[in-house]
Design a protein around this motif. Structure first.
Motif, PDB file in Angstrom:
ATOM      1  N   GLY A  23       0.807  -1.223   0.219  1.00 42.90           N
ATOM      2  CA  GLY A  23       0.091   0.283   0.171  1.00 42.90           C
ATOM      3  C   GLY A  23       0.953   1.596   0.057  1.00 42.90           C
ATOM      4  O   GLY A  23       0.628   2.379  -0.286  1.00 42.90           O
ATOM      5  N   THR A  24       2.022   1.360   0.390  1.00 46.75           N
ATOM      6  CA  THR A  24       2.756   2.009   1.000  1.00 46.75           C
ATOM      7  C   THR A  24       3.305   2.587  -0.328  1.00 46.75           C
ATOM      8  O   THR A  24       3.852   3.791  -1.161  1.00 46.75           O
ATOM      9  N   THR A  25       4.370   1.511  -1.194  1.00 43.10           N
ATOM     10  CA  THR A  25       4.760   1.569  -2.009  1.00 43.10           C
ATOM     11  C   THR A  25       4.282   1.854  -4.006  1.00 43.10           C
ATOM     12  O   THR A  25       4.774   2.809  -4.674  1.00 43.10           O
ATOM     13  N   ARG A  26       3.190   1.423  -3.529  1.00 46.97           N
ATOM     14  CA  ARG A  26       2.160   1.968  -4.814  1.00 46.97           C
ATOM     15  C   ARG A  26       1.707   3.056  -4.620  1.00 46.97           C
ATOM     16  O   ARG A  26       0.354   3.385  -5.442  1.00 46.97           O
ATOM     17  N   GLY A  27       1.167   3.537  -3.107  1.00 41.68           N
ATOM     18  CA  GLY A  27       0.516   4.719  -2.843  1.00 41.68           C
ATOM     19  C   GLY A  27      -1.112   4.562  -2.759  1.00 41.68           C
ATOM     20  O   GLY A  27      -1.953   5.660  -3.246  1.00 41.68           O
ATOM     21  N   CYS A  28      -1.615   3.462  -2.656  1.00 41.62           N
ATOM     22  CA  CYS A  28      -2.610   2.845  -2.064  1.00 41.62           C
ATOM     23  C   CYS A  28      -3.187   3.541  -0.876  1.00 41.62           C
ATOM     24  O   CYS A  28      -2.941   2.929   0.457  1.00 41.62           O
ATOM     25  N   LEU A  29      -3.466   4.960  -0.537  1.00 40.00           N
ATOM     26  CA  LEU A  29      -3.213   6.127   0.449  1.00 40.00           C
ATOM     27  C   LEU A  29      -4.421   6.947   0.595  1.00 40.00           C
ATOM     28  O   LEU A  29      -5.006   7.518   0.106  1.00 40.00           O
ATOM     29  N   LYS A  30      -4.943   6.983   2.252  1.00 41.51           N
ATOM     30  CA  LYS A  30      -6.112   7.799   2.035  1.00 41.51           C
ATOM     31  C   LYS A  30      -5.465   9.043   2.747  1.00 41.51           C
ATOM     32  O   LYS A  30      -4.034   9.637   3.062  1.00 41.51           O
ATOM     33  N   LYS A  31      -6.330  10.442   3.408  1.00 40.23           N
ATOM     34  CA  LYS A  31      -5.660  11.217   3.537  1.00 40.23           C
ATOM     35  C   LYS A  31      -4.821  11.508   4.814  1.00 40.23           C
ATOM     36  O   LYS A  31      -5.388  10.321   5.896  1.00 40.23           O
ATOM     37  N   GLY A  32      -3.713  12.186   4.974  1.00 45.28           N
ATOM     38  CA  GLY A  32      -2.767  12.155   6.413  1.00 45.28           C
ATOM     39  C   GLY A  32      -2.582  10.196   6.243  1.00 45.28           C
ATOM     40  O   GLY A  32      -1.475  10.227   7.263  1.00 45.28           O
ATOM     41  N   GLY A  33      -2.076   9.791   5.062  1.00 44.85           N
ATOM     42  CA  GLY A  33      -1.360   9.047   4.693  1.00 44.85           C
ATOM     43  C   GLY A  33      -1.549   7.419   5.096  1.00 44.85           C
ATOM     44  O   GLY A  33      -0.744   6.617   5.777  1.00 44.85           O
ATOM     45  N   VAL A  34      -2.618   7.355   5.730  1.00 46.37           N
ATOM     46  CA  VAL A  34      -3.017   6.156   6.143  1.00 46.37           C
ATOM     47  C   VAL A  34      -3.294   5.139   5.028  1.00 46.37           C
ATOM     48  O   VAL A  34      -4.103   5.714   4.170  1.00 46.37           O
ATOM     49  N   ILE A  35      -2.612   4.171   5.559  1.00 45.61           N
ATOM     50  CA  ILE A  35      -3.192   2.844   4.480  1.00 45.61           C
ATOM     51  C   ILE A  35      -4.474   2.165   3.777  1.00 45.61           C
ATOM     52  O   ILE A  35      -4.834   2.416   5.231  1.00 45.61           O
ATOM     53  N   ASP A  36      -5.495   2.502   2.484  1.00 51.43           N
ATOM     54  CA  ASP A  36      -6.363   2.350   2.196  1.00 51.43           C
ATOM     55  C   ASP A  36      -5.876   0.618   2.077  1.00 51.43           C
ATOM     56  O   ASP A  36      -5.517   0.083   0.786  1.00 51.43           O
ATOM     57  N   TYR A  37      -6.554  -0.239   2.831  1.00 52.21           N
ATOM     58  CA  TYR A  37      -6.074  -1.545   2.938  1.00 52.21           C
ATOM     59  C   TYR A  37      -7.304  -2.454   1.681  1.00 52.21           C
ATOM     60  O   TYR A  37      -6.240  -3.135   0.775  1.00 52.21           O
ATOM     61  N   GLN A  38      -8.237  -1.788   0.879  1.00 52.24           N
ATOM     62  CA  GLN A  38      -8.881  -2.624   0.442  1.00 52.24           C
ATOM     63  C   GLN A  38      -8.796  -1.973  -1.321  1.00 52.24           C
ATOM     64  O   GLN A  38      -8.671  -2.882  -1.637  1.00 52.24           O
ATOM     65  N   LYS A  39      -7.428  -1.032  -0.492  1.00 53.94           N
ATOM     66  CA  LYS A  39      -7.135  -0.609  -2.874  1.00 53.94           C
ATOM     67  C   LYS A  39      -6.261  -1.388  -2.314  1.00 53.94           C
ATOM     68  O   LYS A  39      -5.818  -1.326  -3.968  1.00 53.94           O
ATOM     69  N   ALA A  40      -5.077  -1.329  -1.426  1.00 53.15           N
ATOM     70  CA  ALA A  40      -3.808  -2.272  -1.380  1.00 53.15           C
ATOM     71  C   ALA A  40      -4.226  -4.023  -2.337  1.00 53.15           C
ATOM     72  O   ALA A  40      -3.093  -4.576  -2.643  1.00 53.15           O
ATOM     73  N   SER A  41      -5.224  -3.710  -1.385  1.00 56.89           N
ATOM     74  CA  SER A  41      -5.462  -5.690  -1.702  1.00 56.89           C
ATOM     75  C   SER A  41      -5.917  -6.222  -2.803  1.00 56.89           C
ATOM     76  O   SER A  41      -5.703  -6.658  -3.868  1.00 56.89           O
ATOM     77  N   GLU A  42      -6.907  -4.746  -3.700  1.00 51.76           N
ATOM     78  CA  GLU A  42      -7.578  -5.076  -5.186  1.00 51.76           C
ATOM     79  C   GLU A  42      -6.800  -4.601  -5.856  1.00 51.76           C
ATOM     80  O   GLU A  42      -5.981  -5.604  -6.760  1.00 51.76           O
ATOM     81  N   LEU A  43      -5.088  -4.035  -5.687  1.00 52.98           N
ATOM     82  CA  LEU A  43      -4.439  -4.060  -6.244  1.00 52.98           C
ATOM     83  C   LEU A  43      -3.302  -5.170  -6.723  1.00 52.98           C
ATOM     84  O   LEU A  43      -3.550  -5.580  -7.948  1.00 52.98           O
ATOM     85  N   PHE A  44      -3.179  -5.597  -5.352  1.00 54.30           N
ATOM     86  CA  PHE A  44      -2.625  -7.158  -5.156  1.00 54.30           C
ATOM     87  C   PHE A  44      -3.247  -7.851  -5.846  1.00 54.30           C
ATOM     88  O   PHE A  44      -2.586  -8.370  -6.344  1.00 54.30           O
ATOM     89  N   ILE A  45      -4.610  -8.519  -5.505  1.00 57.40           N
ATOM     90  CA  ILE A  45      -4.702  -9.433  -6.422  1.00 57.40           C
ATOM     91  C   ILE A  45      -4.673  -9.995  -7.285  1.00 57.40           C
ATOM     92  O   ILE A  45      -4.610 -10.729  -8.827  1.00 57.40           O
ATOM     93  N   ARG A  46      -5.741  -7.906  -8.459  1.00 56.19           N
ATOM     94  CA  ARG A  46      -5.141  -7.869  -9.611  1.00 56.19           C
ATOM     95  C   ARG A  46      -4.487  -8.548 -10.695  1.00 56.19           C
ATOM     96  O   ARG A  46      -3.855  -9.464 -11.488  1.00 56.19           O
TER      97      ARG A  46
END
Length: 309
Positions: free
Chosen positions: A244-267
């Motif tokens: 999530g960090t390396t691919r910019g899957c972040l919400k405001k304040g730098g909080v990791i967007d777990y859903q977005k990171a998960s979708e990116l990885f699975i795809r």
């Protein structure tokens, strides 16, 4: 997470298969080469047991070649017919078709009837298109695109029937259900991306850790006991956070967007961006099958005891 996905049209497909099998000469059962055991529908064993059947391990270009070879040896050893192909290759798909036809007594006086069957998203329609040399069936990464039987006339006096993909109502094998979800055989509306991403990352740590390092530029810690419960829970989460960090899957304040990171990885995993990967070996599959059989026997014995009281 218990995964159950059995759309209404799949129930109709099961009824159709039972009726149609008696009128075909051979069946091409399409499996996902990355998970041949989990992508094999046990319903077909009952429905198609009196017809010559060829197991086609499709998407071999996405699977670990050594593991695929091991699967082919396994099927040969247990007396089943199997071949591995890349569904987009007409040469490979026609070689598979010839193999299927070689198992039957052909008559030049009539056309040969071939049925293509399997669970969703194993590439049945892609293989149909390769055999026909043109787009005759819808394809895509969404499971259950084919909703109705499709018949196409091919060269060499062949009529080929494509059928909608069917899963079974309850997926008893939890690991198998997760592998199906990771591969894309189950509709994304029926899964939790974060859940299956954690499962897939754990699998990658165990089998292909270097692929994770190369793709995402991350580090993986290997404690003395990598099978510990703490490691199996915390390390996949840590890696998902790094992705999530390396691919910019972040919400405001730098909080990791777990859903977005998960979708990116699975795809990316499904698309082969992490290399040729197999989700199961035949040894693992046989161990799981044995465990399920023992569990079933125990349940039967328990039910017998309680019913006599």
């Amino acid at each position: 997470m218990t995964i159950q996905w059995f759309p209404g049209h799949m129930q109709e497909t099961e009824k159709f298969l039972k009726k149609a099998v008696s009128s075909v000469d051979t069946i091409m059962e399409i499996l996902d080469a990355r998970l041949p055991y989990s992508s094999a529908n046990p319903l077909l064993d009952k429905i198609c047991k009196n017809v010559f059947r060829l197991k086609i391990l499709n998407k071999q270009d996405l699977a670990d070649p050594d593991v695929t070879l091991s699967w082919l040896h396994h099927y040969r050893d247990i007396g089943e017919n199997a071949i591995a192909v890349t569904g987009t290759s007409p040469v490979e798909t026609w070689r598979a078709a010839e193999y299927a036809l070689a198992g039957i007594n052909r008559s030049k006086s009539r056309r040969i009837r071939v049925m293509v069957a399997g669970i969703p998203n194993t590439g049945k329609s892609t293989i149909m298109n390769s055999l026909a040399g043109k787009k005759i069936a819808k394809t895509g990464n969404t499971p259950a695109i084919t909703r109705h039987q499709q018949r196409t006339s091919l060269k060499k006096q062949i009529d080929i029937y494509d059928t909608p993909g069917i899963l079974w109502p309850i997926l008893e094998n939890k690991n198998g259900a997760y592998r199906l979800a990771v591969s894309g055989a189950i509709s994304d509306t029926a899964i939790d991306y974060s859940d299956i991403a954690m499962f897939a990352i754990a699998l990658m740590i165990k089998r292909y850790p270097e692929r994770l390092k190369q793709r995402y530029g991350i580090s993986i810690q290997e404690p003395e006991n990598s099978q510990s419960a703490d490691f199996e829970e915390t390390e996949p989460l840590k890696i998902l956070e790094e992705i999530g960090t390396t691919r910019g899957c972040l919400k405001k304040g730098g909080v990791i967007d777990y859903q977005k990171a998960s979708e990116l990885f699975i795809r990316e995993l499904r698309a082969g961006k992490l290399g040729r990967i197999s989700f199961e070996t035949n040894q693992e599959a046989m161990e799981e099958q044995k465990a399920l059989l023992e569990e079933w026997k125990s349940q039967v014995q328990y039910n017998d005891l309680t019913s006599t009281k």
